[in-house]
Design a protein around this motif. Sequence first.
Motif, PDB file in Angstrom:
ATOM      1  N   GLY A 179       3.122 -30.652  12.340  1.00 26.32           N
ATOM      2  CA  GLY A 179       4.124 -29.943  13.126  1.00 26.32           C
ATOM      3  C   GLY A 179       5.070 -30.839  13.909  1.00 26.32           C
ATOM      4  N   SER A 180       5.940 -30.191  14.666  1.00 23.23           N
ATOM      5  CA  SER A 180       6.902 -30.930  15.503  1.00 23.23           C
ATOM      6  C   SER A 180       6.143 -31.526  16.685  1.00 23.23           C
ATOM      7  CB  SER A 180       7.949 -29.962  16.043  1.00 23.23           C
ATOM      8  OG  SER A 180       7.298 -29.040  16.892  1.00 23.23           O
ATOM      9  N   SER A 181       6.820 -32.343  17.507  1.00 21.62           N
ATOM     10  CA  SER A 181       6.081 -32.916  18.638  1.00 21.62           C
ATOM     11  C   SER A 181       5.656 -31.817  19.608  1.00 21.62           C
ATOM     12  CB  SER A 181       6.875 -34.033  19.317  1.00 21.62           C
ATOM     13  OG  SER A 181       8.132 -33.560  19.649  1.00 21.62           O
ATOM     14  N   ALA A 182       6.447 -30.731  19.686  1.00 20.40           N
ATOM     15  CA  ALA A 182       6.054 -29.608  20.559  1.00 20.40           C
ATOM     16  C   ALA A 182       4.795 -28.925  19.995  1.00 20.40           C
ATOM     17  CB  ALA A 182       7.197 -28.609  20.664  1.00 20.40           C
ATOM     18  N   ASP A 183       4.764 -28.734  18.662  1.00 21.44           N
ATOM     19  CA  ASP A 183       3.576 -28.113  18.030  1.00 21.44           C
ATOM     20  C   ASP A 183       2.343 -28.983  18.281  1.00 21.44           C
ATOM     21  OD1 ASP A 183       5.360 -26.305  16.927  1.00 21.44           O
ATOM     22  OD2 ASP A 183       5.416 -27.301  14.964  1.00 21.44           O
ATOM     23  N   ARG A 184       2.532 -30.274  18.167  1.00 21.51           N
ATOM     24  CA  ARG A 184       1.397 -31.193  18.350  1.00 21.51           C
ATOM     25  C   ARG A 184       0.889 -31.158  19.773  1.00 21.51           C
ATOM     26  NH1 ARG A 184       1.671 -36.858  15.356  1.00 21.51           N
ATOM     27  NH2 ARG A 184       0.508 -37.350  17.235  1.00 21.51           N
ATOM     28  N   ALA A 185       1.838 -31.096  20.713  1.00 26.92           N
ATOM     29  CA  ALA A 185       1.440 -31.046  22.122  1.00 26.92           C
ATOM     30  C   ALA A 185       0.634 -29.771  22.370  1.00 26.92           C
ATOM     31  CB  ALA A 185       2.681 -31.088  23.011  1.00 26.92           C
ATOM     32  N   LEU A 232     -13.776 -26.450  15.170  1.00 28.60           N
ATOM     33  CA  LEU A 232     -12.644 -26.575  16.105  1.00 28.60           C
ATOM     34  C   LEU A 232     -11.415 -25.835  15.557  1.00 28.60           C
ATOM     35  CD1 LEU A 232     -13.030 -30.380  16.984  1.00 28.60           C
ATOM     36  CD2 LEU A 232     -13.511 -28.426  18.488  1.00 28.60           C
ATOM     37  N   PRO A 233     -10.494 -25.435  16.431  1.00 33.11           N
ATOM     38  CA  PRO A 233      -9.272 -24.762  15.966  1.00 33.11           C
ATOM     39  C   PRO A 233      -8.498 -25.650  14.981  1.00 33.11           C
ATOM     40  CG  PRO A 233      -9.412 -24.742  18.366  1.00 33.11           C
ATOM     41  CD  PRO A 233     -10.527 -25.612  17.891  1.00 33.11           C
ATOM     42  N   LYS A 234      -7.814 -25.018  14.029  1.00 24.76           N
ATOM     43  CA  LYS A 234      -7.068 -25.765  12.997  1.00 24.76           C
ATOM     44  C   LYS A 234      -5.599 -25.932  13.406  1.00 24.76           C
ATOM     45  CE  LYS A 234     -10.487 -25.759   9.913  1.00 24.76           C
ATOM     46  NZ  LYS A 234     -11.582 -25.752  10.909  1.00 24.76           N
ATOM     47  N   ILE A 235      -5.029 -27.064  13.027  1.00 22.01           N
ATOM     48  CA  ILE A 235      -3.642 -27.345  13.435  1.00 22.01           C
ATOM     49  C   ILE A 235      -2.650 -26.338  12.853  1.00 22.01           C
ATOM     50  CG2 ILE A 235      -3.041 -29.000  11.599  1.00 22.01           C
ATOM     51  CD1 ILE A 235      -1.737 -30.665  13.991  1.00 22.01           C
ATOM     52  N   GLY A 236      -2.977 -25.810  11.663  1.00 25.09           N
ATOM     53  CA  GLY A 236      -2.086 -24.843  11.001  1.00 25.09           C
ATOM     54  C   GLY A 236      -1.781 -23.654  11.901  1.00 25.09           C
ATOM     55  N   ASP A 237      -2.728 -23.291  12.762  1.00 25.35           N
ATOM     56  CA  ASP A 237      -2.528 -22.123  13.627  1.00 25.35           C
ATOM     57  C   ASP A 237      -1.621 -22.421  14.814  1.00 25.35           C
ATOM     58  OD1 ASP A 237      -4.235 -20.684  11.993  1.00 25.35           O
ATOM     59  OD2 ASP A 237      -6.019 -21.393  13.074  1.00 25.35           O
ATOM     60  N   SER A 238      -1.333 -23.717  15.057  1.00 19.45           N
ATOM     61  CA  SER A 238      -0.461 -24.061  16.188  1.00 19.45           C
ATOM     62  C   SER A 238       0.968 -24.382  15.749  1.00 19.45           C
ATOM     63  CB  SER A 238      -1.014 -25.275  16.939  1.00 19.45           C
ATOM     64  OG  SER A 238      -2.223 -24.959  17.566  1.00 19.45           O
ATOM     65  N   LEU A 239       1.226 -24.315  14.435  1.00 21.13           N
ATOM     66  CA  LEU A 239       2.565 -24.688  13.970  1.00 21.13           C
ATOM     67  C   LEU A 239       3.589 -23.604  14.287  1.00 21.13           C
ATOM     68  CD1 LEU A 239       1.988 -26.259  10.410  1.00 21.13           C
ATOM     69  CD2 LEU A 239       1.919 -27.354  12.656  1.00 21.13           C
ATOM     70  N   GLY A 240       4.782 -24.051  14.700  1.00 19.34           N
ATOM     71  CA  GLY A 240       5.890 -23.128  14.930  1.00 19.34           C
ATOM     72  C   GLY A 240       6.495 -22.704  13.589  1.00 19.34           C
ATOM     73  N   GLN A 265      -6.454 -29.855   6.523  1.00 22.12           N
ATOM     74  CA  GLN A 265      -5.949 -29.647   7.897  1.00 22.12           C
ATOM     75  C   GLN A 265      -6.461 -30.682   8.883  1.00 22.12           C
ATOM     76  OE1 GLN A 265      -4.649 -26.295   9.588  1.00 22.12           O
ATOM     77  NE2 GLN A 265      -5.298 -24.838   8.048  1.00 22.12           N
ATOM     78  N   ARG A 266      -7.403 -31.521   8.453  1.00 21.22           N
ATOM     79  CA  ARG A 266      -7.888 -32.565   9.368  1.00 21.22           C
ATOM     80  C   ARG A 266      -7.098 -33.863   9.246  1.00 21.22           C
ATOM     81  NH1 ARG A 266     -14.306 -33.087   9.533  1.00 21.22           N
ATOM     82  NH2 ARG A 266     -13.695 -35.076  10.456  1.00 21.22           N
ATOM     83  N   LEU A 267      -6.141 -33.865   8.312  1.00 22.63           N
ATOM     84  CA  LEU A 267      -5.410 -35.109   8.085  1.00 22.63           C
ATOM     85  C   LEU A 267      -4.313 -35.284   9.139  1.00 22.63           C
ATOM     86  CD1 LEU A 267      -5.329 -37.343   5.825  1.00 22.63           C
ATOM     87  CD2 LEU A 267      -3.340 -36.153   4.976  1.00 22.63           C
ATOM     88  N   VAL A 268      -4.700 -35.863  10.298  1.00 26.00           N
ATOM     89  CA  VAL A 268      -3.712 -36.043  11.366  1.00 26.00           C
ATOM     90  C   VAL A 268      -3.224 -37.492  11.435  1.00 26.00           C
ATOM     91  CG1 VAL A 268      -4.446 -34.087  12.739  1.00 26.00           C
ATOM     92  CG2 VAL A 268      -5.576 -36.294  13.046  1.00 26.00           C
ATOM     93  N   ARG A 269      -3.911 -38.393  10.710  1.00 23.73           N
ATOM     94  CA  ARG A 269      -3.501 -39.803  10.628  1.00 23.73           C
ATOM     95  C   ARG A 269      -3.664 -40.546  11.952  1.00 23.73           C
ATOM     96  NH1 ARG A 269      -2.743 -42.538   7.156  1.00 23.73           N
ATOM     97  NH2 ARG A 269      -0.639 -43.300   7.375  1.00 23.73           N
ATOM     98  N   GLY A 270      -3.922 -41.857  11.823  1.00 23.27           N
ATOM     99  CA  GLY A 270      -4.277 -42.652  13.003  1.00 23.27           C
ATOM    100  C   GLY A 270      -3.124 -43.236  13.795  1.00 23.27           C
ATOM    101  N   LEU A 271      -1.891 -42.776  13.532  1.00 22.94           N
ATOM    102  CA  LEU A 271      -0.753 -43.329  14.266  1.00 22.94           C
ATOM    103  C   LEU A 271      -0.032 -42.162  14.940  1.00 22.94           C
ATOM    104  CD1 LEU A 271      -0.964 -44.791  11.196  1.00 22.94           C
ATOM    105  CD2 LEU A 271       0.586 -46.358  12.332  1.00 22.94           C
ATOM    106  N   ASP A 272       0.480 -42.404  16.151  1.00 19.36           N
ATOM    107  CA  ASP A 272       0.999 -41.287  16.945  1.00 19.36           C
ATOM    108  C   ASP A 272       2.399 -40.820  16.559  1.00 19.36           C
ATOM    109  OD1 ASP A 272      -1.259 -41.001  18.406  1.00 19.36           O
ATOM    110  OD2 ASP A 272      -0.505 -41.967  20.237  1.00 19.36           O
ATOM    111  N   TYR A 273       3.123 -41.572  15.707  1.00 11.25           N
ATOM    112  CA  TYR A 273       4.522 -41.193  15.503  1.00 11.25           C
ATOM    113  C   TYR A 273       4.727 -40.043  14.526  1.00 11.25           C
ATOM    114  CZ  TYR A 273       4.103 -44.996  11.914  1.00 11.25           C
ATOM    115  OH  TYR A 273       3.713 -45.827  10.905  1.00 11.25           O
ATOM    116  N   TYR A 274       3.652 -39.567  13.904  1.00 13.72           N
ATOM    117  CA  TYR A 274       3.857 -38.566  12.851  1.00 13.72           C
ATOM    118  C   TYR A 274       4.263 -37.190  13.371  1.00 13.72           C
ATOM    119  CZ  TYR A 274       2.053 -41.916   9.550  1.00 13.72           C
ATOM    120  OH  TYR A 274       1.897 -43.028   8.775  1.00 13.72           O
ATOM    121  N   THR A 275       5.139 -36.561  12.614  1.00 14.30           N
ATOM    122  CA  THR A 275       5.526 -35.165  12.834  1.00 14.30           C
ATOM    123  C   THR A 275       5.554 -34.498  11.462  1.00 14.30           C
ATOM    124  OG1 THR A 275       7.840 -35.817  12.600  1.00 14.30           O
ATOM    125  CG2 THR A 275       7.020 -35.580  14.848  1.00 14.30           C
TER     126      THR A 275
END
Length: 427
Positions: A179-185, A232-240, A265-275
């Motif tokens: 997701g976007s940085s807002a979705d990630r937050a 744990l909750p899945k990231i897909g449910d937080s996407l805009g 859905q667990r693939l969030v990667r180890g670097l913070d810059y991803y969107t």
Amino acid sequence: MATLKAVRGTRDLLPPETELWNRIEAAARRVFARYNFGEIRTPIFEDTTLFARSVGEETDIVSKEMYTWEDRARAQSEKTQSLTLRPENTAGVVRAYIEHGLGESGQLQKLYYIGPQFRRERPQKGRYRQFWQIGAEVIGPPSSGSETPLRDAEVLEMLATLLNELNIDGWTLELNSVGSSADRAKYNDVLRAALVDVAPKMCGDCQRRAVTNPLRVLDCKVPEDQPIIETLPKIGDSLGEDSKTHFAAVLAALDTAGVPYKLNQRLVRGLDYYTRTTFEFTHGGLGAQNALLGGGRYDGLSEAIGGPKAPGIGFAMGLDRLVLTLQGQEAAAVTEKVNAYIAPIGESLNAAALVLARELRKAGLQVELGDGSFRLKKSFEAADKVARNIVILGEDEHKSGILTVKDFATGVQSKVVRSELAAMLAQ
Ligand code: HAM
């Protein structure tokens, strides 16, 4: 005196293995050219702040794996500066994009790189402290189309093509959207709340991450923590809506192009810059370090390091891991022999042998040059190890211009006129 060795986690690459490295690099360059990428070479060390701001202070890479030192000023005009050996190349590429105003042309920039990276990780199979990446980045102002799902799909389709051309069998593309940085937050908050109750039952790293950077909990490999992570909750449910639509369009393009993938859905990667889109290509033959390559979108990275808005997407392949995978597949194990080994009979013919080798090499053949001090038996043994044919250059051959050639595969020995030798050996 104790013998000196390569530093832990680093290694020498020797022939014939380097031949495989070169073959992979050449294939990558060929494929990148077909997709209109140009090469970029950035410095191997950069200002430490670059990595802290882009990869992220809380990541394993920045918090514990970087080779960082204080670079002392050598003149009054210089300042002491904290420098770091690059742990990855995306930050350097985006820094260069900003520094050289590459976005000002309004064109999409398609850049690739091949080079060493450095991380102080625990060395194991497929994990080194100096390792090599072949990577590429597609970046530009939004008006250049840098944000469209087609860019993501094209990068992924190119990777599938490259791995297939390298004859890597059995890769899997794992895909997600963070997701976007807002979705990630938003997801970070959801996750942090969900972790309050369960974190005390998890490993020490997870307990720390639950507070500092909850997303990183999803990277945990500790077996006992896995059943907890699954709940744990899945990231897909937080996407805009925007992120969902973008991701759906990437998937649709891949379906149309026939590129197979698996959603994770667990693939969030180890670097913070991803969107938005994140991905990895994995291979079962690699063991614990099974990621052949990883990448994703980084739409806010340029701005995070002081540049203009410049969405981008890219990836980096672990060259060491590509080599390991191909070595595990039988076909790559055969090493090529050179066309001919020239064996001068007697040291007085060494110079004449050099001239003959030059002639054949000029004709494009691969030639190994023997030495007249060798006995004939030793020349045959040496030749059989490296060449398909041995060319004997004795006094008679030198004077008559008719050479004796033995083909090791067939065992046939024949006389060949010097002018026809190159053509015969090329077969
Ligand atoms: P990364 O996932 O940290 O991403 O690394 C990419 C690949 O480099 C991994 O999948 C792996 O094949 C290889 N690799 C990483 N660490 C090691 C190691 N210690 N030893 C051997 N191979 C290793 C990045 O570096 C991002 N810059 C990728 C990217 C480019 N994202 C967008 N653009």
